[in-house]
Design a protein around this motif. Structure first.
Motif, PDB file in Angstrom:
ATOM      1  N   GLY A 247       0.825  -1.214   0.000  1.00 56.41           N
ATOM      2  CA  GLY A 247       0.000   0.000   0.000  1.00 56.41           C
ATOM      3  C   GLY A 247       0.854   1.256   0.000  1.00 56.41           C
ATOM      4  N   ALA A 248       1.960   1.212   0.742  1.00 56.98           N
ATOM      5  CA  ALA A 248       2.878   2.364   0.777  1.00 56.98           C
ATOM      6  C   ALA A 248       3.469   2.620  -0.600  1.00 56.98           C
ATOM      7  CB  ALA A 248       3.984   2.117   1.801  1.00 56.98           C
ATOM      8  N   MET A 249       3.848   1.557  -1.288  1.00 58.84           N
ATOM      9  CA  MET A 249       4.401   1.713  -2.639  1.00 58.84           C
ATOM     10  C   MET A 249       3.368   2.286  -3.597  1.00 58.84           C
ATOM     11  SD  MET A 249       6.902  -1.601  -3.282  1.00 58.84           S
ATOM     12  CE  MET A 249       5.741  -2.185  -4.452  1.00 58.84           C
ATOM     13  N   MET A 250       2.146   1.771  -3.552  1.00 57.30           N
ATOM     14  CA  MET A 250       1.101   2.235  -4.463  1.00 57.30           C
ATOM     15  C   MET A 250       0.714   3.690  -4.179  1.00 57.30           C
ATOM     16  SD  MET A 250       0.557  -0.128  -6.629  1.00 57.30           S
ATOM     17  CE  MET A 250       2.292  -0.423  -6.529  1.00 57.30           C
ATOM     18  N   ALA A 251       0.583   4.046  -2.908  1.00 61.04           N
ATOM     19  CA  ALA A 251       0.244   5.436  -2.563  1.00 61.04           C
ATOM     20  C   ALA A 251       1.371   6.378  -2.981  1.00 61.04           C
ATOM     21  CB  ALA A 251      -0.027   5.555  -1.061  1.00 61.04           C
ATOM     22  N   SER A 252       2.605   5.955  -2.786  1.00 60.89           N
ATOM     23  CA  SER A 252       3.745   6.785  -3.183  1.00 60.89           C
ATOM     24  C   SER A 252       3.817   6.939  -4.694  1.00 60.89           C
ATOM     25  CB  SER A 252       5.049   6.185  -2.649  1.00 60.89           C
ATOM     26  OG  SER A 252       5.016   6.154  -1.238  1.00 60.89           O
ATOM     27  N   LEU A 253       3.520   5.870  -5.411  1.00 57.84           N
ATOM     28  CA  LEU A 253       3.511   5.932  -6.871  1.00 57.84           C
ATOM     29  C   LEU A 253       2.421   6.895  -7.352  1.00 57.84           C
ATOM     30  CD1 LEU A 253       4.701   4.886  -9.495  1.00 57.84           C
ATOM     31  CD2 LEU A 253       3.093   2.974  -9.376  1.00 57.84           C
ATOM     32  N   ALA A 254       1.244   6.814  -6.749  1.00 56.53           N
ATOM     33  CA  ALA A 254       0.170   7.753  -7.107  1.00 56.53           C
ATOM     34  C   ALA A 254       0.607   9.184  -6.807  1.00 56.53           C
ATOM     35  CB  ALA A 254      -1.108   7.405  -6.343  1.00 56.53           C
ATOM     36  N   ALA A 255       1.262   9.379  -5.660  1.00 59.27           N
ATOM     37  CA  ALA A 255       1.731  10.718  -5.301  1.00 59.27           C
ATOM     38  C   ALA A 255       2.717  11.250  -6.328  1.00 59.27           C
ATOM     39  CB  ALA A 255       2.391  10.680  -3.915  1.00 59.27           C
ATOM     40  N   ILE A 256       3.656  10.428  -6.734  1.00 63.21           N
ATOM     41  CA  ILE A 256       4.669  10.850  -7.703  1.00 63.21           C
ATOM     42  C   ILE A 256       4.018  11.252  -9.023  1.00 63.21           C
ATOM     43  CG2 ILE A 256       6.575   9.988  -9.127  1.00 63.21           C
ATOM     44  CD1 ILE A 256       7.429   8.359  -6.592  1.00 63.21           C
ATOM     45  N   THR A 257       3.060  10.435  -9.476  1.00 60.00           N
ATOM     46  CA  THR A 257       2.431  10.737 -10.764  1.00 60.00           C
ATOM     47  C   THR A 257       1.522  11.963 -10.694  1.00 60.00           C
ATOM     48  OG1 THR A 257       0.598   9.203 -10.366  1.00 60.00           O
ATOM     49  CG2 THR A 257       2.525   8.340 -11.549  1.00 60.00           C
ATOM     50  N   LEU A 258       1.009  12.268  -9.508  1.00 58.64           N
ATOM     51  CA  LEU A 258       0.170  13.459  -9.365  1.00 58.64           C
ATOM     52  C   LEU A 258       0.996  14.723  -9.124  1.00 58.64           C
ATOM     53  CD1 LEU A 258      -2.662  11.854  -7.256  1.00 58.64           C
ATOM     54  CD2 LEU A 258      -2.894  12.756  -9.584  1.00 58.64           C
ATOM     55  N   LEU A 259       2.162  14.570  -8.506  1.00 60.58           N
ATOM     56  CA  LEU A 259       3.015  15.727  -8.228  1.00 60.58           C
ATOM     57  C   LEU A 259       3.888  16.096  -9.425  1.00 60.58           C
ATOM     58  CD1 LEU A 259       4.095  14.879  -4.566  1.00 60.58           C
ATOM     59  CD2 LEU A 259       2.633  16.772  -5.296  1.00 60.58           C
ATOM     60  N   TRP A 260       4.395  15.105 -10.135  1.00 58.13           N
ATOM     61  CA  TRP A 260       5.267  15.342 -11.288  1.00 58.13           C
ATOM     62  C   TRP A 260       4.637  14.722 -12.518  1.00 58.13           C
ATOM     63  CZ3 TRP A 260       7.488  13.701  -6.576  1.00 58.13           C
ATOM     64  CH2 TRP A 260       8.192  14.710  -5.912  1.00 58.13           C
TER      65      TRP A 260
ATOM     66  N   PRO B 271      -7.567  16.904 -11.170  1.00 60.72           N
ATOM     67  CA  PRO B 271      -7.905  18.318 -10.950  1.00 60.72           C
ATOM     68  C   PRO B 271      -7.500  18.830  -9.562  1.00 60.72           C
ATOM     69  CG  PRO B 271      -9.784  17.160 -11.882  1.00 60.72           C
ATOM     70  CD  PRO B 271      -8.759  16.131 -11.535  1.00 60.72           C
ATOM     71  N   LEU B 272      -7.299  17.938  -8.614  1.00 61.08           N
ATOM     72  CA  LEU B 272      -6.927  18.353  -7.258  1.00 61.08           C
ATOM     73  C   LEU B 272      -5.441  18.667  -7.157  1.00 61.08           C
ATOM     74  CD1 LEU B 272      -9.105  15.755  -5.353  1.00 61.08           C
ATOM     75  CD2 LEU B 272      -9.643  18.149  -5.797  1.00 61.08           C
ATOM     76  N   GLY B 273      -4.701  18.326  -8.207  1.00 56.94           N
ATOM     77  CA  GLY B 273      -3.299  18.719  -8.332  1.00 56.94           C
ATOM     78  C   GLY B 273      -2.378  18.243  -7.235  1.00 56.94           C
ATOM     79  N   SER B 274      -1.452  19.121  -6.881  1.00 56.04           N
ATOM     80  CA  SER B 274      -0.399  18.741  -5.942  1.00 56.04           C
ATOM     81  C   SER B 274      -0.928  18.526  -4.530  1.00 56.04           C
ATOM     82  CB  SER B 274       0.702  19.790  -5.939  1.00 56.04           C
ATOM     83  OG  SER B 274       0.193  21.033  -5.544  1.00 56.04           O
ATOM     84  N   THR B 275      -2.078  19.117  -4.202  1.00 56.24           N
ATOM     85  CA  THR B 275      -2.640  18.914  -2.864  1.00 56.24           C
ATOM     86  C   THR B 275      -2.914  17.443  -2.616  1.00 56.24           C
ATOM     87  OG1 THR B 275      -3.662  21.092  -2.921  1.00 56.24           O
ATOM     88  CG2 THR B 275      -4.531  19.530  -1.317  1.00 56.24           C
ATOM     89  N   ILE B 276      -3.561  16.788  -3.558  1.00 57.20           N
ATOM     90  CA  ILE B 276      -3.876  15.367  -3.388  1.00 57.20           C
ATOM     91  C   ILE B 276      -2.605  14.522  -3.492  1.00 57.20           C
ATOM     92  CG2 ILE B 276      -4.440  14.777  -5.782  1.00 57.20           C
ATOM     93  CD1 ILE B 276      -6.470  13.704  -2.744  1.00 57.20           C
ATOM     94  N   GLY B 277      -1.656  14.985  -4.300  1.00 48.00           N
ATOM     95  CA  GLY B 277      -0.380  14.272  -4.388  1.00 48.00           C
ATOM     96  C   GLY B 277       0.348  14.246  -3.051  1.00 48.00           C
ATOM     97  N   ILE B 278       0.327  15.366  -2.355  1.00 45.08           N
ATOM     98  CA  ILE B 278       0.964  15.442  -1.038  1.00 45.08           C
ATOM     99  C   ILE B 278       0.235  14.540  -0.041  1.00 45.08           C
ATOM    100  CG2 ILE B 278       1.413  16.978   0.926  1.00 45.08           C
ATOM    101  CD1 ILE B 278       1.996  19.167  -1.218  1.00 45.08           C
ATOM    102  N   LEU B 279      -1.097  14.514  -0.123  1.00 39.42           N
ATOM    103  CA  LEU B 279      -1.861  13.637   0.769  1.00 39.42           C
ATOM    104  C   LEU B 279      -1.537  12.161   0.508  1.00 39.42           C
ATOM    105  CD1 LEU B 279      -5.290  15.486   0.853  1.00 39.42           C
ATOM    106  CD2 LEU B 279      -3.546  15.394   2.646  1.00 39.42           C
ATOM    107  N   PHE B 280      -1.381  11.801  -0.756  1.00 36.68           N
ATOM    108  CA  PHE B 280      -0.985  10.424  -1.079  1.00 36.68           C
ATOM    109  C   PHE B 280       0.418  10.123  -0.562  1.00 36.68           C
ATOM    110  CE2 PHE B 280      -4.543   9.955  -4.054  1.00 36.68           C
ATOM    111  CZ  PHE B 280      -4.854   8.620  -3.862  1.00 36.68           C
ATOM    112  N   LEU B 281       1.284  11.101  -0.625  1.00 34.46           N
ATOM    113  CA  LEU B 281       2.639  10.930  -0.090  1.00 34.46           C
ATOM    114  C   LEU B 281       2.591  10.705   1.419  1.00 34.46           C
ATOM    115  CD1 LEU B 281       5.432  10.858  -1.329  1.00 34.46           C
ATOM    116  CD2 LEU B 281       5.633  13.301  -0.881  1.00 34.46           C
ATOM    117  N   LEU B 282       1.746  11.449   2.116  1.00 36.73           N
ATOM    118  CA  LEU B 282       1.564  11.254   3.553  1.00 36.73           C
ATOM    119  C   LEU B 282       0.976   9.871   3.853  1.00 36.73           C
ATOM    120  CD1 LEU B 282       0.232  14.778   4.604  1.00 36.73           C
ATOM    121  CD2 LEU B 282       2.479  13.774   5.121  1.00 36.73           C
ATOM    122  N   LEU B 283       0.025   9.440   3.031  1.00 37.36           N
ATOM    123  CA  LEU B 283      -0.546   8.100   3.200  1.00 37.36           C
ATOM    124  C   LEU B 283       0.523   7.032   3.015  1.00 37.36           C
ATOM    125  CD1 LEU B 283      -2.905   6.132   3.568  1.00 37.36           C
ATOM    126  CD2 LEU B 283      -3.361   6.370   1.097  1.00 37.36           C
TER     127      LEU B 283
END
Length: 145
Positions: free
Chosen positions: A30-43, A64-76
């Motif tokens: 789950g950590a890998m998948m959330a981090s991967l989602a974060a990376i693709t949403l942030l960059w 559409p939620l942009g980097s905000t949701i990417g950061i939340l996925f990174l925290l997850l």
């Protein structure tokens, strides 16, 4: 010898409940998948963007939620990795964090049901609910110091 012994017992050599290792692996997955989602949403614009082809609906909702949701996925992802570390070290805080994460997932799935998404919400409630009940069994709870 070292890895297989570690997977079968804790650091003090005590036995582990069936499924113990699987839950720890699940947390790191789950950590890998959330981090991967974060990376693709942030960059955006990387070759990793092609992975969203697996779930285009989620991408349409999240992009559409942009980097905000990417950061939340990174925290997850960080929370899941931390829970996995605590889980394998048999720390009480690791068990508590894993329970909190899964309980939050159950709550989110209940909200999906209330919003009318019965298929995804209902399936999620059943799967995450069973996992939560599994985690709350005394056999698991007693394994943590």
């Amino acid at each position: 010898m070292g890895v297989s012994r570690y997977l079968r017992s804790d650091l003090t050599g005590g036995p582990v409940a069936p499924g113990f290792c699987a839950i720890g692996i699940f947390l790191f997955f789950g950590a890998m998948m959330a981090s991967l989602a974060a990376i693709t949403l942030l960059w955006r614009g990387t070759s990793l963007d092609r992975l969203w082809i697996l779930n285009p609906t989620a991408y349409k909702q999240l992009a559409p939620l942009g980097s905000t949701i990417g950061i939340l996925f990174l925290l997850l992802g960080t929370a899941l990795a931390t829970a996995g570390i605590g889980w394998f070290r048999r720390r009480l805080w690791g068990w508590r964090l894993a329970v909190a994460i899964i309980a939050t997932q159950v709550l989110g799935d209940v909200v999906n049901c209330i919003r009318g998404d019965w298929l995804r919400g209902g399936t999620g409630v059943v799967i995450a609910g069973v996992l939560l009940l599994f985690l709350l069994r005394p056999k698991f709870r007693d394994a943590f110091a």
